[in-house]
Enzyme design. Structure first.
Site, short mmCIF file in Angstrom:
data_model
loop_
_atom_site.label_atom_id
_atom_site.label_comp_id
_atom_site.label_asym_id
_atom_site.label_seq_id
_atom_site.Cartn_x
_atom_site.Cartn_y
_atom_site.Cartn_z
N ASP A 79 -7.54 2.31 7.82
CA ASP A 79 -6.18 2.83 7.81
C ASP A 79 -6.07 3.88 8.92
OD1 ASP A 79 -3.52 3.48 6.99
OD2 ASP A 79 -4.06 3.14 4.89
N HIS A 105 4.19 8.07 9.93
CA HIS A 105 5.43 7.83 9.17
C HIS A 105 6.67 8.28 9.94
CE1 HIS A 105 3.92 6.94 4.84
NE2 HIS A 105 3.10 6.45 5.75
N GLU A 129 0.83 -1.21 0.00
CA GLU A 129 0.00 0.00 0.00
C GLU A 129 0.86 1.25 0.00
OE1 GLU A 129 -2.24 3.42 1.79
OE2 GLU A 129 -0.40 2.44 2.46
#
Length: 330
Positions: free
Chosen positions: A217, A302, A194
């Site tokens: 998500d 992230h 993904e």
């Protein structure tokens, strides 16, 4: 659920190299269905139930890959230059540690900047694995790794690398455990790649041919940064309205909202100006299908230390279960 989250987040499996996390997830769900398979791109596909006269074939996807690094060059000094697997944010790199799939560990730093207050770009960073020369470096071009950061229990909230999207994998696993007598054929997809353009969900949706697609998500929770995007930690799952890759079907958004209200589940609405999810791939598969997404608020997406609120995680399980356990009318 914290024990499951710890197990999932501490498994190293960057995009394209998901075999380790796939086996961890398979062990968790093997008793829940007799219809489990792995497709050509490595997606773990679990089918539960059969479509009744008033039911749909619903694809629910959460990606099991995580962002990572890939060796692009080994210098004569033994320092390792690298590229990214998925979106790596340079501001989180200096001082971070990584672990490669061959077991090698290293520390990230960067070349000396002209301005000490300047964030250096990705191509100015290197990994120090303790090698004294290129010849004794244990890494070669093409070796891959991930952030090396363990799960931390902060009480109501928890932190780890790869909450994106292992927390959604945990949500799907917990939902699968409590689904009973659904009128739908439910196809749970733990998708691959993904973080590199939703490749796994693209091929899975093409094969499955669902009537409806739901991605699960994370979404950035920017409540502490002063950015004008109203998704906060601790206020429930976010129902996606739009991101940079898709517009959710308004009927799906309305169905999710009404289900949350009916079941007294706190929720938020999400308009995201960065990134997208597997819902993008599902929405435009073949002739297209109605699609939407449930997003778990997450701080520091992230980064090596992403943070989620366990109340939000449980509320996402509750809402997803309510959505799938009952007839769907869009």
């Amino acid at each position: 659920m914290k024990t499951l989250l710890k197990k999932l987040t501490e498994t190293a499996s960057p995009s394209g190299y998901e075999s380790a996390i796939r086996e961890v997830i398979r062990a968790e769900i093997s008793s829940l269905s007799t219809n489990i398979k792995v497709d050509a791109l490595g997606n773990l596909i679990v089918t539960m139930g059969k479509k009744t006269d008033n039911g749909l074939r619903v694809m629910i996807a959460a990606h099991m890959d995580e962002i990572g690094v890939i060796v692009s060059h080994v210098e004569q000094t033994g320092l390792v230059r690298f590229s990214n697997l998925g979106t790596i944010l340079p501001q989180y790199l200096a001082g971070s540690r990584v672990v490669f799939l061959n077991g090698t560990r290293g520390v990230i730093n960067h070349d000396l900047p002209d301005d000490l207050h300047k964030i250096m770009p990705l191509n100015k960073h290197f990994i120090d694995v303790g090698a004294t020369s290129g010849k004794d470096c244990p890494l070669k071009i093409g070796d891959v790794g991930v952030f090396d950061r363990s799960f931390v229990d902060l009480g109501k909230r928890v932190s780890a690398k790869s909450m994106d999207d292992r927390v959604a994998c945990a949500v799907m696993i917990e939902t699968m455990k409590i689904i009973k007598n659904s009128p739908h054929e439910l196809v749970f997809v733990f998708s691959t790649q993904e973080e590199v353009q939703c490749k796994g969900a693209t091929t899975a949706a093409y094969e499955i041919e669902p009537d409806l697609g739901i991605a699960v998500d994370v979404t950035p929770s920017l409540d502490i940064l002063g950015i004008k995007m109203q998704v906060d930690l601790g206020k429930g799952p976010a129902i996606k309205v739009r991101d940079m890759g898709m517009m959710s079907d308004p009927r799906v958004v309305s169905w999710m909202e009404s289900t949350a209200k009916k079941n007294k589940i706190a929720y938020q609405l999400e308009v995201l100006d960065v990134g997208t999810t597997d819902a993008k791939a599902m929405q435009i598969s073949k002739a297209g299908l109605p699609s939407g997404a449930l997003s778990i608020p997450c701080r520091y997406v992230h980064s090596p230390s992403e943070v989620v609120d366990m109340d939000d995680v449980q509320a996402t399980v509750n809402l997803l279960s309510a959505l799938l356990n009952n007839p769907i009318s869009l």
